[in-house]
Design a protein around this motif. Structure first.
Motif, PDB file in Angstrom:
ATOM      1  N   GLU A  51      46.981  45.413  64.584  1.00  0.00           N
ATOM      2  CA  GLU A  51      47.825  46.405  63.925  1.00  0.00           C
ATOM      3  C   GLU A  51      48.328  47.353  64.991  1.00  0.00           C
ATOM      4  O   GLU A  51      47.539  48.004  65.671  1.00  0.00           O
ATOM      5  CB  GLU A  51      47.028  47.179  62.866  1.00  0.00           C
ATOM      6  N   LEU A  52      49.640  47.414  65.147  1.00  0.00           N
ATOM      7  CA  LEU A  52      50.268  48.336  66.090  1.00  0.00           C
ATOM      8  C   LEU A  52      50.779  49.519  65.282  1.00  0.00           C
ATOM      9  O   LEU A  52      51.717  49.387  64.503  1.00  0.00           O
ATOM     10  CB  LEU A  52      51.407  47.639  66.836  1.00  0.00           C
ATOM     11  N   GLY A  53      50.121  50.658  65.429  1.00  0.00           N
ATOM     12  CA  GLY A  53      50.460  51.839  64.645  1.00  0.00           C
ATOM     13  C   GLY A  53      49.453  52.068  63.540  1.00  0.00           C
ATOM     14  O   GLY A  53      49.746  51.868  62.366  1.00  0.00           O
ATOM     15  N   THR A  54      48.266  52.490  63.904  1.00  0.00           N
ATOM     16  CA  THR A  54      47.214  52.786  62.926  1.00  0.00           C
ATOM     17  C   THR A  54      47.626  53.933  62.016  1.00  0.00           C
ATOM     18  O   THR A  54      47.315  53.916  60.822  1.00  0.00           O
ATOM     19  CB  THR A  54      45.905  53.191  63.651  1.00  0.00           C
ATOM     20  N   HIS A  69      34.034  38.423  56.546  1.00  0.00           N
ATOM     21  CA  HIS A  69      33.055  38.940  57.511  1.00  0.00           C
ATOM     22  C   HIS A  69      33.254  38.384  58.919  1.00  0.00           C
ATOM     23  O   HIS A  69      32.720  38.932  59.879  1.00  0.00           O
ATOM     24  CB  HIS A  69      31.619  38.691  57.014  1.00  0.00           C
ATOM     25  N   ASN A  70      34.029  37.289  59.074  1.00  0.00           N
ATOM     26  CA  ASN A  70      34.274  36.720  60.398  1.00  0.00           C
ATOM     27  C   ASN A  70      35.591  37.186  61.017  1.00  0.00           C
ATOM     28  O   ASN A  70      35.922  36.778  62.126  1.00  0.00           O
ATOM     29  CB  ASN A  70      34.267  35.189  60.327  1.00  0.00           C
ATOM     30  N   SER A  71      36.351  37.973  60.301  1.00  0.00           N
ATOM     31  CA  SER A  71      37.621  38.464  60.824  1.00  0.00           C
ATOM     32  C   SER A  71      37.389  39.680  61.703  1.00  0.00           C
ATOM     33  O   SER A  71      36.374  40.368  61.575  1.00  0.00           O
ATOM     34  CB  SER A  71      38.558  38.847  59.675  1.00  0.00           C
ATOM     35  N   ARG A  72      38.360  39.937  62.585  1.00  0.00           N
ATOM     36  CA  ARG A  72      38.284  41.138  63.411  1.00  0.00           C
ATOM     37  C   ARG A  72      39.670  41.765  63.465  1.00  0.00           C
ATOM     38  O   ARG A  72      40.688  41.074  63.399  1.00  0.00           O
ATOM     39  CB  ARG A  72      37.757  40.857  64.804  1.00  0.00           C
ATOM     40  N   LEU A  73      39.681  43.077  63.572  1.00  0.00           N
ATOM     41  CA  LEU A  73      40.924  43.840  63.615  1.00  0.00           C
ATOM     42  C   LEU A  73      40.921  44.745  64.833  1.00  0.00           C
ATOM     43  O   LEU A  73      39.961  45.487  65.055  1.00  0.00           O
ATOM     44  CB  LEU A  73      41.073  44.694  62.349  1.00  0.00           C
ATOM     45  N   VAL A  74      41.992  44.664  65.603  1.00  0.00           N
ATOM     46  CA  VAL A  74      42.250  45.632  66.668  1.00  0.00           C
ATOM     47  C   VAL A  74      43.400  46.487  66.161  1.00  0.00           C
ATOM     48  O   VAL A  74      44.460  45.961  65.800  1.00  0.00           O
ATOM     49  CB  VAL A  74      42.648  44.939  67.986  1.00  0.00           C
ATOM     50  N   THR A  75      43.200  47.792  66.092  1.00  0.00           N
ATOM     51  CA  THR A  75      44.246  48.681  65.609  1.00  0.00           C
ATOM     52  C   THR A  75      44.517  49.750  66.660  1.00  0.00           C
ATOM     53  O   THR A  75      43.587  50.372  67.179  1.00  0.00           O
ATOM     54  CB  THR A  75      43.909  49.257  64.214  1.00  0.00           C
ATOM     55  N   ILE A  99      41.707  51.626  69.014  1.00  0.00           N
ATOM     56  CA  ILE A  99      42.180  51.911  70.363  1.00  0.00           C
ATOM     57  C   ILE A  99      43.185  53.051  70.275  1.00  0.00           C
ATOM     58  O   ILE A  99      44.182  52.947  69.551  1.00  0.00           O
ATOM     59  CB  ILE A  99      42.808  50.674  71.016  1.00  0.00           C
ATOM     60  N   ILE A 100      42.895  54.130  70.994  1.00  0.00           N
ATOM     61  CA  ILE A 100      43.824  55.256  71.064  1.00  0.00           C
ATOM     62  C   ILE A 100      44.545  55.130  72.402  1.00  0.00           C
ATOM     63  O   ILE A 100      43.973  55.416  73.453  1.00  0.00           O
ATOM     64  CB  ILE A 100      43.101  56.602  70.911  1.00  0.00           C
ATOM     65  N   ASP A 101      45.770  54.637  72.316  1.00  0.00           N
ATOM     66  CA  ASP A 101      46.560  54.370  73.510  1.00  0.00           C
ATOM     67  C   ASP A 101      47.983  54.084  73.071  1.00  0.00           C
ATOM     68  O   ASP A 101      48.250  53.883  71.876  1.00  0.00           O
ATOM     69  CB  ASP A 101      45.985  53.163  74.266  1.00  0.00           C
ATOM     70  N   ASP A 102      48.871  54.023  74.017  1.00  0.00           N
ATOM     71  CA  ASP A 102      50.245  53.641  73.751  1.00  0.00           C
ATOM     72  C   ASP A 102      50.283  52.161  73.372  1.00  0.00           C
ATOM     73  O   ASP A 102      49.707  51.319  74.079  1.00  0.00           O
ATOM     74  CB  ASP A 102      51.096  53.905  74.993  1.00  0.00           C
ATOM     75  N   GLY A 103      50.944  51.846  72.275  1.00  0.00           N
ATOM     76  CA  GLY A 103      51.031  50.462  71.822  1.00  0.00           C
ATOM     77  C   GLY A 103      51.704  49.568  72.843  1.00  0.00           C
ATOM     78  O   GLY A 103      51.326  48.401  73.015  1.00  0.00           O
ATOM     79  N   GLY A 104      52.715  50.089  73.531  1.00  0.00           N
ATOM     80  CA  GLY A 104      53.386  49.310  74.561  1.00  0.00           C
ATOM     81  C   GLY A 104      52.451  48.948  75.696  1.00  0.00           C
ATOM     82  O   GLY A 104      52.455  47.816  76.202  1.00  0.00           O
ATOM     83  N   LYS A 105      51.620  49.891  76.101  1.00  0.00           N
ATOM     84  CA  LYS A 105      50.635  49.629  77.153  1.00  0.00           C
ATOM     85  C   LYS A 105      49.625  48.591  76.680  1.00  0.00           C
ATOM     86  O   LYS A 105      49.249  47.685  77.432  1.00  0.00           O
ATOM     87  CB  LYS A 105      49.927  50.921  77.554  1.00  0.00           C
TER      88      LYS A 105
END
Length: 192
Positions: A51-54, A69-75, A99-105
């Motif tokens: 997810e880009l843009g939490t 339960h086997n899925s993972r999310l990076v937001t 992740i608190i960072d610039d989505g482009g980075k």
């Protein structure tokens, strides 16, 4: 058919909306987009999701509710204050990496990573670094974006950017594309 009738709201969604309102955050997806995200995620057991843009986590709450339960999310969210709401409310779930960072980075640093679903709800991955983001999608994976129909809060010239984006996505022959004139305007693409 009333497409808003009987939509079951995720457990933490109302709390997130309340806290977002106190912050003045108004960029959350709507219930229709949320319900679509939940259904799409449920259709992909063991999914790897980006997810880009939490934002404050409203869409995140819908995604999480669809995950097995086997899925993972990076937001990924650039604004730490907004992301803190999401992390406070949903941070107990070990399947989520905040992740608190610039989505482009993030995109540039993870070009070789692959995902089954990417929801791009911010500028990176949607209006720039689009090709790089599309390359991060697994075969049969889904790319989804919203807010493609005119919105009252769009800045001058944004409509032109949206039309350019749609025209570009229509050229991507390695994907099947569906345009939905529904909710806030959605495009879903699936890699062939």
């Amino acid at each position: 058919m009333d497409d808003l009738k009987n939509i079951q709201i995720p457990k933490f969604a109302e709390e997130i909306l309340e806290r977002a309102g106190r912050q003045g955050f108004t960029a959350s997806c709507d219930r229709l987009t949320g319900s679509l995200l939940r259904v799409l995620v449920m259709s992909k057991p063991g999914a790897s999701i980006l997810e880009l843009g939490t934002g404050t986590g409203y869409s995140t709450s819908w995604i999480v509710e669809g995950m097995d339960h086997n899925s993972r999310l990076v937001t990924v969210e650039f604004d730490a204050e907004s992301a803190l709401v999401a992390k406070d409310v949903l941070g107990h779930d070990e399947r989520i990496e905040f992740i608190i960072d610039d989505g482009g980075k993030y995109i540039e640093d993870h070009l070789n990573e692959k995902f089954d679903i990417i929801f791009a709800d911010t500028w990176p991955g949607k209006f720039y670094l689009v090709e790089e983001t599309l390359n991060m999608i697994n075969p049969n994976g889904i790319y989804i974006i919203d807010d493609l129909n005119p919105q009252s809060n769009w800045p001058e010239g944004h409509g032109d950017k949206v039309q350019e984006l749609i025209a570009y996505l229509e050229t991507k022959t390695e994907f099947h594309l569906a345009k939905l004139d529904w909710s806030t305007g959605i495009i879903m693409m699936t890699r062939k």
